[in-house]
Scaffold this active site. Structure first.
Site, PDB file in Angstrom:
ATOM      1  CB  ILE A 213       5.058   3.572 -23.259  1.00 30.37           C
ATOM      2  CG1 ILE A 213       5.566   2.657 -22.158  1.00 30.37           C
ATOM      3  CG2 ILE A 213       3.641   3.230 -23.640  1.00 30.37           C
ATOM      4  CD1 ILE A 213       5.014   3.002 -20.810  1.00 30.37           C
TER       5      ILE A 213
ATOM      6  CG  HIS B 204       9.570  -8.462  -1.173  1.00 31.98           C
ATOM      7  ND1 HIS B 204       9.070  -7.206  -1.327  1.00 31.98           N
ATOM      8  CD2 HIS B 204      10.215  -8.457   0.004  1.00 31.98           C
ATOM      9  CE1 HIS B 204       9.376  -6.480  -0.291  1.00 31.98           C
ATOM     10  NE2 HIS B 204      10.075  -7.213   0.539  1.00 31.98           N
TER      11      HIS B 204
ATOM     12  N   GLY C 179       2.285   2.356  -2.571  1.00 29.50           N
ATOM     13  CA  GLY C 179       2.036   3.003  -3.865  1.00 29.50           C
ATOM     14  C   GLY C 179       2.828   2.471  -5.043  1.00 29.50           C
ATOM     15  CE  LYS C 180       4.720  -3.130  -3.626  1.00 29.95           C
ATOM     16  NZ  LYS C 180       4.090  -2.737  -2.348  1.00 29.95           N
ATOM     17  CB  THR C 181       0.101  -1.067  -8.158  1.00 30.09           C
ATOM     18  OG1 THR C 181       0.555  -2.292  -7.587  1.00 30.09           O
ATOM     19  CG2 THR C 181      -0.717  -1.361  -9.392  1.00 30.09           C
TER      20      THR C 181
ATOM     21  CG  ASN D  27       4.053   7.432  -3.608  1.00 31.89           C
ATOM     22  OD1 ASN D  27       3.914   8.388  -4.372  1.00 31.89           O
ATOM     23  ND2 ASN D  27       3.195   6.415  -3.556  1.00 31.89           N
ATOM     24  CE  LYS D  28       0.421   5.849  -0.434  1.00 32.10           C
ATOM     25  NZ  LYS D  28      -0.577   5.059   0.276  1.00 32.10           N
TER      26      LYS D  28
ATOM     27  CG  ASP E  12      -2.198  -0.830   0.949  1.00 32.75           C
ATOM     28  OD1 ASP E  12      -2.405  -1.240  -0.211  1.00 32.75           O
ATOM     29  OD2 ASP E  12      -2.927  -1.119   1.914  1.00 32.75           O
TER      30      ASP E  12
HETATM   31  P1  GDP Z   1       1.066  -1.048  -3.505  1.00 31.00           P
HETATM   32  O1  GDP Z   1       0.455  -2.056  -2.570  1.00 31.00           O
HETATM   33  O2  GDP Z   1       2.408  -0.594  -3.014  1.00 31.00           O
HETATM   34  O3  GDP Z   1       1.074  -1.475  -4.929  1.00 31.00           O
HETATM   35  O4  GDP Z   1       0.154   0.273  -3.381  1.00 31.00           O
HETATM   36  P2  GDP Z   1      -0.953   0.824  -4.380  1.00 31.00           P
HETATM   37  O5  GDP Z   1      -0.350   1.401  -5.573  1.00 31.00           O
HETATM   38  O6  GDP Z   1      -1.995  -0.210  -4.565  1.00 31.00           O
HETATM   39  O7  GDP Z   1      -1.517   2.052  -3.511  1.00 31.00           O
HETATM   40  C1  GDP Z   1      -2.175   1.850  -2.272  1.00 31.00           C
HETATM   41  C2  GDP Z   1      -3.161   2.970  -2.044  1.00 31.00           C
HETATM   42  O8  GDP Z   1      -2.463   4.211  -1.928  1.00 31.00           O
HETATM   43  C3  GDP Z   1      -4.157   3.136  -3.175  1.00 31.00           C
HETATM   44  O9  GDP Z   1      -5.412   3.477  -2.627  1.00 31.00           O
HETATM   45  C4  GDP Z   1      -3.588   4.297  -3.969  1.00 31.00           C
HETATM   46  O10 GDP Z   1      -4.575   5.024  -4.654  1.00 31.00           O
HETATM   47  C5  GDP Z   1      -2.964   5.136  -2.883  1.00 31.00           C
HETATM   48  N1  GDP Z   1      -1.822   5.939  -3.363  1.00 31.00           N
HETATM   49  C6  GDP Z   1      -0.733   5.498  -4.022  1.00 31.00           C
HETATM   50  N2  GDP Z   1       0.108   6.503  -4.282  1.00 31.00           N
HETATM   51  C7  GDP Z   1      -0.467   7.609  -3.782  1.00 31.00           C
HETATM   52  C8  GDP Z   1      -0.077   8.983  -3.736  1.00 31.00           C
HETATM   53  O11 GDP Z   1       0.976   9.406  -4.211  1.00 31.00           O
HETATM   54  N3  GDP Z   1      -0.935   9.832  -3.108  1.00 31.00           N
HETATM   55  C9  GDP Z   1      -2.104   9.432  -2.552  1.00 31.00           C
HETATM   56  N4  GDP Z   1      -2.876  10.339  -1.968  1.00 31.00           N
HETATM   57  N5  GDP Z   1      -2.490   8.146  -2.584  1.00 31.00           N
HETATM   58  C10 GDP Z   1      -1.689   7.261  -3.194  1.00 31.00           C
HETATM   59 MG    MG Z   2       0.378  -3.282  -5.758  1.00 31.51          MG
END
Ligand code: GDP
Ligand code: MG
Length: 458
Positions: free
Chosen positions: A43, A86, A22-24, A136-137, A20
């Site tokens: 791309i 991972h 923000g990788k994806t 991130n975020k 969570d």
């Molecule tokens: P992963 O588990 O690392 O792949 O994380 P996700 O990409 O699924 O992101 C987890 C949550 O964080 C999701 O609800 C995303 O929308 C949110 N999120 C990811 N990046 C950001 C960011 O830069 N800002 C905000 N506000 N939310 C983010």
């Molecule tokens: Mg993910």
């Protein structure tokens, strides 16, 4: 050989970090931002990977001219592995290292370091993969005023002083954690010597702020410090099996990442399995069809005659059902070379599997890559291993655990990563009081075992 012309290929980049963080979203944003540029060939989609070409990175970095003078790319672009995490990283294995040239460690700036952040750093260290931190975020910092898709440095200047101050504090938490782990780290624009300091790039995967710097720093660092590694020969391909999958009508196909050379239809390929080497011939090579719009639900694959490193490609060939994910894959020039390569491949696979009659835990994992990562993590903690292998937990693993338990009752256990427990193994374990630890997060597995172990010796 040295006679062959050598060129620079795209660095292979992986994304790691805690769930969570923000990788994806970050990978989606990178793809989305570059597609939005509407550059021709913005791309290129590969199997399991996407390539952002140099022209796009240069264009995105244009507003950064003031901060990054003389920004000229000599690499053809960056190849991002599409699946973060991972497990996929573990399978990008290469003897003593990784097929990944560089990693992005994603850390939620509001949450800071979390268990999988530490785990990611541990495996990056093990495999000696250089990385940067994407903090991130940043858009979640209270009072942050978003400037979509702008460079961080430009958006940062437009924030209120107290917001800037808050960002600095949060960055310092990350830098402090890195320091505790033995790394010097700093905000990317304050670094003088990138060989000694890990770059921290503040980004928002949601608003796109900081993505220009993220790509520019990635490209800049990889082309400057990894040039030798990025030179590829126009010779036989070298790669790794990332994943094996059943494809209707084609049988088991292999999704591979090629990091050197050229792979052609009809080539003799050599890879490995648990029962022995696999020597076969490429029947076809599949790549996604180029598309104008990236967000189309289903990507169709089409047959191509050859792929050049770096590439993600699906190989269709007989006998691939005998291969194992995480195994090396090589092109052989002839049957004789195939035999030599097969020996090399099997030596590499056998070095990861363990079979002794000594005291130690029983380890099972779903692929060669995850097995290697788990074995290394256990060894590092001084936990002895009696047996380590790929596959579901079977009755004979329980029998091994029973034998191990007779030597040392604390090690008569089975530790399984992302594997099934076969019903008769479950029953046998119950009968003999053999404890099973099964999880799909390595640190969780080790934590659970160590907790249990402590309870037992108390
Ligand atoms: P992963 O588990 O690392 O792949 O994380 P996700 O990409 O699924 O992101 C987890 C949550 O964080 C999701 O609800 C995303 O929308 C949110 N999120 C990811 N990046 C950001 C960011 O830069 N800002 C905000 N506000 N939310 C983010
Ligand atoms: Mg993910």
């Amino acid at each position: 050989s040295s006679q062959q012309q050598r060129k620079l290929r795209q660095p292979i980049v992986v994304v790691l970090g805690h769930v969570d963080h923000g990788k994806t979203t970050l990978l989606d944003k990178i793809r989305g931002t570059t597609v939005a540029l509407k550059e021709p060939g913005a791309i290129t989609q590969h199997v399991g990977a996407s390539v952002v070409p140099a022209s796009v990175i240069e264009k995105l970095a244009e507003p950064l001219k003031k901060f990054l003078p003389r920004f000229k790319l000599i690499i053809p672009g960056l190849l991002f592995i599409d699946t973060p995490g991972h497990e996929v990283f573990s399978n990008l294995r290469r003897r003593g290292g990784s097929v990944a040239d560089f990693a992005i460690l994603v850390v939620d700036i509001m949450e800071g370091f979390q268990p999988q952040t530490y785990e990611a750093i541990e495996i990056l260290r093990q495999r000696r993969v250089p990385f940067l931190v994407a903090a991130n975020k940043i858009d979640r910092i209270p009072g942050w005023k978003p400037h979509p898709d702008q460079p961080f440095l430009i958006s940062y200047r437009m924030q209120k002083p107290e917001v800037q101050q808050r960002l600095e504090e949060l960055l310092w938490n990350i830098i402090g954690e890195m320091y505790k782990l033995g790394f010097r780290a700093d905000r990317f624009d304050r670094i003088k010597d990138f060989t000694k300091t890990v770059a921290v790039v503040p980004v928002s995967a949601k608003t796109g702020e900081g993505i220009p710097e993220l790509l520019a720093v990635l490209a800049g660092l990889t082309q400057q410090y990894l040039q030798k590694r990025l030179m590829y020969a126009e010779g036989p391909a070298k790669g790794v099996v990332l994943e094996l999958r059943e494809q209707p009508g084609l049988g088991v196909v292999a999704d591979v990442i090629i990091y050197d050379g050229i792979l052609r239809k009809g080539d003799i390929i050599v890879t490995g399995g648990l029962e022995g080497p696999v020597i076969t011939r490429v029947r076809s090579l599949l790549m996604p069809k180029p598309l104008v719009e990236i967000r189309t639900a289903k990507r169709e694959l089409e047959s191509v005659d050859e792929v050049v490193a770096a590439a993600g490609v699906r190989i269709v060939a007989p006998e691939l059902e005998k291969a194992v994910a995480g195994a090396p894959i090589f092109v052989a020039r002839d049957e004789e070379e195939a035999k030599e390569l097969a020996k090399k491949v099997m030596e590499e696979i056998e070095a990861i599997r363990i079979r002794t009659d000594k005291e130690g835990v029983i380890v099972k994992a779903d692929t060669l890559g995850t097995l290697e990562a788990l074995v290394e993590a256990l060894k590092k903690r001084g936990i002895p291993i009696r047996v380590a292998d790929v596959g579901p937990i079977a009755k004979r693993d329980v029998i091994e655990a029973v034998a191990s338990k007779q030597i040392n009752k604390y090690y008569g256990v089975i530790i399984g990563f992302n594997v099934k427990v076969l019903p008769e193994a479950e029953e046998e374990a119950r009968k003999h009081g053999i404890k099973l630890f099964v999880h799909n997060i390595i640190y969780k597995l080790i934590e659970d075992f160590e907790k249990w172990y402590k309870e037992q010796i108390e």
